[in-house]
Design a protein around this motif. Structure first.
Motif, PDB file in Angstrom:
ATOM      1  N   GLU A 150       1.326  -1.044  -0.273  1.00 37.18           N
ATOM      2  CA  GLU A 150      -0.201  -0.060  -0.309  1.00 37.18           C
ATOM      3  C   GLU A 150       1.221   1.249  -0.607  1.00 37.18           C
ATOM      4  O   GLU A 150       2.285   1.012   0.388  1.00 37.18           O
ATOM      5  CB  GLU A 150      -0.712   0.147   1.503  1.00 37.18           C
ATOM      6  N   SER A 151      -0.569   2.529  -0.518  1.00 43.58           N
ATOM      7  CA  SER A 151       0.923   3.767  -0.698  1.00 43.58           C
ATOM      8  C   SER A 151       0.636   4.050   1.061  1.00 43.58           C
ATOM      9  O   SER A 151       0.233   3.784   1.968  1.00 43.58           O
ATOM     10  CB  SER A 151       0.216   4.361  -1.293  1.00 43.58           C
ATOM     11  N   THR A 152       1.752   5.051   1.091  1.00 42.96           N
ATOM     12  CA  THR A 152       2.037   6.072   2.115  1.00 42.96           C
ATOM     13  C   THR A 152       0.661   6.973   2.349  1.00 42.96           C
ATOM     14  O   THR A 152      -0.026   7.137   1.672  1.00 42.96           O
ATOM     15  CB  THR A 152       3.434   7.037   2.941  1.00 42.96           C
ATOM     16  N   ASN A 153      -0.018   6.809   4.207  1.00 44.48           N
ATOM     17  CA  ASN A 153      -0.968   7.409   4.561  1.00 44.48           C
ATOM     18  C   ASN A 153      -1.182   8.919   4.044  1.00 44.48           C
ATOM     19  O   ASN A 153      -1.980   9.332   3.347  1.00 44.48           O
ATOM     20  CB  ASN A 153      -0.780   8.103   6.098  1.00 44.48           C
ATOM     21  N   ASN A 154       0.421   9.594   3.752  1.00 44.44           N
ATOM     22  CA  ASN A 154       0.638  11.351   3.377  1.00 44.44           C
ATOM     23  C   ASN A 154      -0.557  10.668   1.837  1.00 44.44           C
ATOM     24  O   ASN A 154      -1.650  11.610   1.386  1.00 44.44           O
ATOM     25  CB  ASN A 154       1.834  11.911   3.039  1.00 44.44           C
ATOM     26  N   ILE A 155       0.048  10.017   0.964  1.00 41.99           N
ATOM     27  CA  ILE A 155      -0.206   9.204  -1.135  1.00 41.99           C
ATOM     28  C   ILE A 155      -2.118   9.036  -0.051  1.00 41.99           C
ATOM     29  O   ILE A 155      -2.707   9.795  -1.669  1.00 41.99           O
ATOM     30  CB  ILE A 155       0.564   8.387  -1.187  1.00 41.99           C
ATOM     31  N   LYS A 156      -2.435   8.175   0.460  1.00 37.64           N
ATOM     32  CA  LYS A 156      -3.423   7.792   0.598  1.00 37.64           C
ATOM     33  C   LYS A 156      -4.354   9.179   0.595  1.00 37.64           C
ATOM     34  O   LYS A 156      -5.393   9.392   0.131  1.00 37.64           O
ATOM     35  CB  LYS A 156      -3.344   6.995   1.317  1.00 37.64           C
ATOM     36  N   LYS A 157      -4.219  10.147   1.980  1.00 34.65           N
ATOM     37  CA  LYS A 157      -5.122  11.306   1.475  1.00 34.65           C
ATOM     38  C   LYS A 157      -5.085  11.837   0.492  1.00 34.65           C
ATOM     39  O   LYS A 157      -6.398  12.425   0.579  1.00 34.65           O
ATOM     40  CB  LYS A 157      -4.192  12.561   2.566  1.00 34.65           C
ATOM     41  N   ILE A 158      -3.900  11.759  -0.444  1.00 32.82           N
ATOM     42  CA  ILE A 158      -3.986  12.512  -1.756  1.00 32.82           C
ATOM     43  C   ILE A 158      -4.917  12.085  -2.689  1.00 32.82           C
ATOM     44  O   ILE A 158      -5.265  12.373  -3.071  1.00 32.82           O
ATOM     45  CB  ILE A 158      -2.591  12.965  -2.045  1.00 32.82           C
ATOM     46  N   ARG A 159      -4.311  10.497  -3.002  1.00 30.49           N
ATOM     47  CA  ARG A 159      -5.675   9.662  -3.686  1.00 30.49           C
ATOM     48  C   ARG A 159      -7.201  10.343  -2.849  1.00 30.49           C
ATOM     49  O   ARG A 159      -8.365   9.978  -3.387  1.00 30.49           O
ATOM     50  CB  ARG A 159      -5.283   8.421  -3.245  1.00 30.49           C
ATOM     51  N   ASN A 160      -7.555  10.082  -1.616  1.00 37.53           N
ATOM     52  CA  ASN A 160      -8.739   9.983  -1.032  1.00 37.53           C
ATOM     53  C   ASN A 160      -9.534  12.067  -1.540  1.00 37.53           C
ATOM     54  O   ASN A 160     -10.759  11.393  -2.084  1.00 37.53           O
ATOM     55  CB  ASN A 160      -8.631   9.948   0.237  1.00 37.53           C
ATOM     56  N   TYR A 161      -8.510  12.227  -1.565  1.00 36.76           N
ATOM     57  CA  TYR A 161      -9.576  13.936  -1.908  1.00 36.76           C
ATOM     58  C   TYR A 161     -10.010  14.359  -3.580  1.00 36.76           C
ATOM     59  O   TYR A 161     -10.889  14.618  -3.775  1.00 36.76           O
ATOM     60  CB  TYR A 161      -8.285  15.004  -1.143  1.00 36.76           C
TER      61      TYR A 161
END
Length: 200
Positions: A150-161
């Motif tokens: 999985e991607s890092t939490n920061n990348i996940k936040k970008i994706r979710n946005y």
């Protein structure tokens, strides 16, 4: 294409472009020809079907079309054999578990996304958000060792946005890419019945 679909298509391209700018500003280890993350079932939001179908109908040559079509058929055979039966999926948790189990099975069997041809994405220009936002920051070797990394939490936040922007389109659902695009290749109901995840 009617004005409503044109508006949705424009919105999808805008969200994708914005995401590309953000992801493109982050140093990462992803390179052309590296496809370790392409051995898992890819999910797309319904509105993302529009640019992909448009691209297939207008930009893909006949030989590539036939290759991908054959790979979608092969993917459907695997899906129909290994994805949980519809009758066993009674709750949201059941569906979540079935999706997770199938994701692991696809990775275990090294079943590539049917749009992967010669280790390159045949629809790279219009690839879905889930692919655009999946990057490795440390080493491609880590992806090779774990295709479901999985991607890092920061990348996940970008994706979710950006994901939240996409699902503002009406009647948003989440489906596997080969399932969603199968009709563009002339297939009709080659995938066994399974739940469609509604997002709004």
């Amino acid at each position: 294409m009617n004005s409503n679909l044109t508006s949705i298509l424009k919105n999808v391209k805008s969200v994708h472009n914005d995401l590309d700018k953000v992801i493109g500003s982050i140093d990462n280890m992803c390179r052309k020809g590296c496809a370790h993350c392409c051995y898992q079932p890819i999910e797309i939001v319904a509105c993302e079907e529009l640019p992909i179908a448009e691209y297939i109908n207008n930009r893909i040559g006949s030989d590539l079309y036939k290759k991908v079509r054959k790979q979608i058929m092969d993917w459907s055979i695997h899906f129909n054999e290994h994805f949980a039966g519809f009758e066993s999926l009674k709750t949201v948790d059941d569906v979540s578990h079935a999706n997770r189990a199938y994701r692991e099975k696809v990775n275990e069997d090294r079943l590539a996304c049917p749009f992967l041809v010669n280790n390159l994405c045949s629809i790279y220009e219009v690839r879905p958000l889930s692919c655009r936002s999946h990057i490795e920051l440390e080493s491609a070797t880590l992806c090779e060792k774990d295709g479901l990394k999985e991607s890092t939490n920061n990348i996940k936040k970008i994706r979710n946005y950006h994901f939240e922007k996409l699902i503002k389109n009406p009647n948003s659902t989440l489906r596997y890419l080969p399932v969603a695009i199968s009709r563009t290749f002339g297939f009709n109901k080659i995938f066994k019945p399974h739940p469609m995840i509604k997002l709004n």
